[in-house]
Write an enzyme that holds these catalytic residues in place. Structure first.
Site, PDB file in Angstrom:
ATOM      1  N   LYS A 197       0.838  -1.205   0.000  1.00 42.50           N
ATOM      2  CA  LYS A 197       0.000   0.000   0.000  1.00 42.50           C
ATOM      3  C   LYS A 197       0.872   1.253   0.000  1.00 42.50           C
ATOM      4  CE  LYS A 197      -3.870  -1.815   2.751  1.00 42.50           C
ATOM      5  NZ  LYS A 197      -4.938  -1.569   1.784  1.00 42.50           N
ATOM      6  N   ARG A 255     -10.397 -11.342   1.932  1.00 40.76           N
ATOM      7  CA  ARG A 255     -11.278 -12.356   1.327  1.00 40.76           C
ATOM      8  C   ARG A 255     -10.621 -13.731   1.332  1.00 40.76           C
ATOM      9  NH1 ARG A 255     -11.574  -8.931  -4.120  1.00 40.76           N
ATOM     10  NH2 ARG A 255     -11.248  -7.290  -2.575  1.00 40.76           N
TER      11      ARG A 255
HETATM   12  N1  BES Z   1      -8.086  -3.660   4.507  1.00 37.64           N
HETATM   13  C1  BES Z   1      -8.254  -3.245   3.155  1.00 37.64           C
HETATM   14  C2  BES Z   1      -9.553  -2.473   2.941  1.00 37.64           C
HETATM   15  C3  BES Z   1      -9.691  -1.141   3.617  1.00 37.64           C
HETATM   16  C4  BES Z   1      -9.449   0.025   2.907  1.00 37.64           C
HETATM   17  C5  BES Z   1     -10.111  -1.056   4.912  1.00 37.64           C
HETATM   18  C6  BES Z   1      -9.617   1.242   3.524  1.00 37.64           C
HETATM   19  C7  BES Z   1     -10.266   0.169   5.538  1.00 37.64           C
HETATM   20  C8  BES Z   1     -10.029   1.314   4.835  1.00 37.64           C
HETATM   21  C9  BES Z   1      -8.291  -4.448   2.226  1.00 37.64           C
HETATM   22  O1  BES Z   1      -7.547  -5.545   2.623  1.00 37.64           O
HETATM   23  C10 BES Z   1      -7.718  -4.003   0.918  1.00 37.64           C
HETATM   24  O2  BES Z   1      -6.583  -3.627   0.891  1.00 37.64           O
HETATM   25  N2  BES Z   1      -8.537  -4.037  -0.122  1.00 37.64           N
HETATM   26  C11 BES Z   1      -8.130  -3.622  -1.411  1.00 37.64           C
HETATM   27  C12 BES Z   1      -8.683  -4.595  -2.406  1.00 37.64           C
HETATM   28  C13 BES Z   1      -8.169  -4.400  -3.803  1.00 37.64           C
HETATM   29  C14 BES Z   1      -6.714  -4.764  -3.883  1.00 37.64           C
HETATM   30  C15 BES Z   1      -8.997  -5.238  -4.750  1.00 37.64           C
HETATM   31  C16 BES Z   1      -8.682  -2.232  -1.654  1.00 37.64           C
HETATM   32  O3  BES Z   1      -9.815  -1.964  -1.240  1.00 37.64           O
HETATM   33  O4  BES Z   1      -7.969  -1.413  -2.196  1.00 37.64           O
HETATM   34 ZN    ZN Z   2      -5.504  -5.407   1.954  1.00 34.89          ZN
END
Ligand code: BES
Ligand code: ZN
Ligand code: ZN
Length: 493
Positions: free
Chosen positions: A277, A351
Site C-alpha cells: 500500500k 477475502r
Molecule cells: N483492509 C483493506 C480495505 C480497507 C481500505 C479497509 C480502507 C479500511 C479502509 C483491504 O484488505 C484491501 O486492501 N482491499 C483492497 C482490495 C483491492 C486490492 C482489490 C482495496 O480496497 O484497495
Molecule cells: Zn488489503
C-alpha cells in the site's frame, strides 16, 4: 462507572452535572420548557429563545448553579426533532452528556430519560451510551493525565417503573456498552502490540471471563486441514497465524435448526503485502482486525448476558507483510473448500482468510453465515463513513440487520450481488482470482466470498468505512468505533 436509576423529579437529583435533553420543537412551542424554566428561574428560556443556544442534535449549553436545582450544573442537550427521536439517539445523547461532563471535570452525572420509550429500554441504551462517552482512546500517553472519568451515572425519570426491570436493563446495558468499548480498545491497539497471537490471548482472557469456550487453531493444524488461502496471507510475516474459535457452552449445531457462525476478519496489520500500500494512512491498517474484534466482543456479551444463542464465532487472525517468504502476485493456492485461487493482488487478503474461515465454519455445522470485515476501499468510496455495506443471500437476517438500526444506531446499506458481477473474478488458470477490475469492488469482493459459502444462507458486512472515526463526535472519542458489536448482539436478544 456506577450506574443507578432514580424515579425522581430532575430538580431533586444531587450531582455535579444534570443533563436534560431538549427537543427543537419544544422551543418553538414553549410548552415543556416550563419545568426547566422554573428550575432555572427563566434562564433556560432565555438562552433558548434568544437563539444563543439552538437544540440541534448534540449541541449543548452548560448553565452553572441553576436556581432551583440540587445539581451544581444543568446541561441542556440538543435532541433534534422529537418525531425523529429513537433509542439510538437517546444512546448518543447520554454519551454526549458524559463527554461534556468529562471535560468539565464532573464526576457524577444525572441524565433525564426523555422520549416515549419504555423506561427499561431507555435505561439500557442510556447506560450503553454513557459507557461509550466515558471511553478515551489516549491509551499510550505517558504524561500524567488526571483521570477525567465520570464515576457515577444517575438515570432519572419521573415515570414509575419496576426497579427489578430497571436493574436488569442497567446490567444488560453495562455488558453491551463494555463490549463495544472492548472492541474499540482492540481496534486502537497498535499492530506491534496486537499481533495475531496477542489477539488470540485477548480473546482467551475476555472469552474466559465472560463464560465462552475459546479454542485457538495453530499453523500446523491449519496446514493439516488445508487452509492454504489463509496461510498464504500470513506467509510473509514472522507472526504466526491463529484461528480463534468461540463457543457458547452447551450450544451445538443441530441438523435442522438454524445455527449461525459469526466470522470476523482479523488482519492485525495490512501492509498490502508484496502489492504494498502507499504510505499515506497505512497506519489505519492496524484496525484491519475490527471485524474480528466485533465478533469477540459480541460473543463475549452474549455469554455474559447468559443467553442460549445458536451461534459460534470464528476469527482468522494474520499479519499481512511483504518479505522473502511472502505470497507473490500470480501465486495459486488450493483453499480449504478445494477451490483454487489465483492471488493477483496480495492486498486483497481479507477475502482469502475469510474464504477458508467461512468454509471451515460450515464443516463445524454452521448453516447460517455472517461475516464482518474491513474488506474494501471501494465500499468506502460507495458509502463513505456513514453506512456499512451489506450483501448476501439470507433475506431474513439482512432485513433484521436493516431494521435494528433505530435501536442500534448502526447503519447498513444493501448492495446487489447479481450473478453477472462474478465475471470480473474469473481466472485463466485457476477456479477464481482474488480481485476484479476497477468497478464495483465491494461487490466483486462479496462475489469472491460467495464462492466459499456456496448455498449456505449468508450475510456479508463490509465495515471498511465505519471502523474508525478520525473526526471524533460530540458523543465519541476519535479512533475505533466498535461498529457492528451492537448489531451482532441485537440479532440474538
Ligand atoms: N483492509 C483493506 C480495505 C480497507 C481500505 C479497509 C480502507 C479500511 C479502509 C483491504 O484488505 C484491501 O486492501 N482491499 C483492497 C482490495 C483491492 C486490492 C482489490 C482495496 O480496497 O484497495
Ligand atoms: Zn488489503
Ligand atoms: Zn485488509
Amino acid at each position: 462507572m456506577r450506574i443507578e436509576f432514580q424515579p425522581n423529579n430532575f430538580s431533586d437529583v444531587e450531582c455535579d452535572l444534570l443533563a436534560h435533553p431538549v427537543f427543537e420543537d419544544e422551543v418553538r412551542e414553549g410548552t415543556s420548557l416550563r419545568a426547566l424554566d422554573h428550575a432555572t428561574k427563566g434562564v433556560a428560556s432565555s438562552v433558548l429563545t434568544s437563539g444563543e443556544f439552538k437544540p440541534e442534535l448534540h449541541h449543548t449549553c452548560l448553565i452553572h448553579r441553576p436556581a432551583r436545582v440540587k445539581a451544581h450544573r444543568l446541561l441542556l442537550v440538543g435532541a433534534g426533532k422529537e418525531r425523529e427521536f429513537t433509542l439510538a439517539r437517546l444512546r448518543e445523547l447520554a454519551a454526549t452528556a458524559v463527554r461534556v461532563a468529562r471535560s468539565a471535570r464532573c464526576k457524577s452525572v444525572a441524565f433525564c430519560l426523555r422520549g416515549s420509550f419504555k423506561t427499561p429500554d431507555a435505561v439500557r441504551v442510556a447506560a450503553e451510551g454513557a459507557l461509550y462517552g466515558n471511553y478515551e482512546s489516549e491509551i499510550y500517553k505517558t504524561r500524567d493525565i488526571e483521570t477525567q472519568e465520570v464515576q457515577q451515572l444517575i438515570l432519572v425519570s419521573e415515570r414509575k417503573t419496576r426497579q427489578g426491570a430497571v436493574n436488569e436493563e442497567i446490567r444488560r446495558g453495562t455488558i453491551i456498552g463494555n463490549a463495544v468499548n472492548f472492541a474499540r480498545t482492540l481496534g486502537n491497539e497498535p499492530a506491534n502490540i496486537l499481533t495475531p497471537a496477542r489477539l488470540a490471548e485477548r480473546a482467551l482472557a475476555e472469552g474466559t471471563r465472560s463464560g465462552l469456550e475459546v479454542q485457538v487453531l495453530e499453523r500446523d493444524e491449519m496446514e493439516r486441514l488445508g487452509m492454504n488461502a489463509l496461510l498464504a496471507v500470513s506467509r510473509g510475516s514472522e507472526q504466526p497465524p491463529k484461528l480463534i474459535l468461540l463457543r457458547l457452552p452447551g450450544m451445538k449445531p443441530q441438523k435442522k435448526a438454524p445455527f449461525f457462525a459469526l466470522v470476523g476478519k482479523g488482519v492485525t496489520f495490512d501492509s498490502g503485502g508484496i502489492s504494498i500500500k502507499p504510505a499515506e494512512k497505512m497506519e489505519d491498517m492496524k484496525a484491519d482486525m475490527s471485524g474480528g474484534a466485533a465478533v469477540i466482543a459480541a460473543m463475549s456479551a452474549l455469554a455474559e448476558l447468559g443467553l442460549q444463542c445458536p451461534v459460534m464465532g470464528l476469527i482468522p487472525a494474520v499479519e499481512n507483510l511483504p518479505s522473502g517468504s511472502a505470497t507473490k502476485p500470480g501465486d495459486v493456492v488450493r483453499s480449504l473448500l478445494g477451490k483454487t485461487i489465483e492471488i493477483i493482488n496480495t492486498d486483497a487478503e481479507g477475502r482469502l482468510i475469510l474464504a477458508d474461515a467461512l468454509a471451515y465454519a460450515r464443516t463445524l455445522g454452521a448453516n447460517r453465515l455472517i461475516d464482518i470485515a474491513t474488506l474494501t476501499g471501494a465500499c468506502v468510496v460507495a458509502l463513505g463513513h456513514i453506512n456499512a455495506g451489506m450483501m448476501g443471500t439470507d433475506p431474513e437476517t439482512l432485513e433484521r440487520l436493516k431494521s435494528a438500526r433505530s435501536i442500534t444506531g448502526e447503519r447498513f446499506w444493501q448492495l446487489p450481488i447479481d450473478e453477472e458481477y462474478r465475471k470480473a473474478i474469473r481466472s485463466e488458470i485457476a477456479d477464481i482470482k482474488n480481485v476484479g477490475n476497477r468497478w464495483g469492488g465491494a461487490i466483486t469482493a462479496a462475489k469472491f466470498l460467495q464462492e466459499f459459502v456456496e448455498d449456505t444462507p449468508w450475510v456479508h458486512l463490509d465495515i471498511a468505512g465505519v471502523d474508525l472515526d478520525h473526526d471524533g463526535q460530540p458523543f465519541a472519542a476519535k479512533g475505533a468505533t466498535g461498529f457492528g458489536v451492537r448489531s451482532l448482539i441485537q440479532l440474538f436478544i
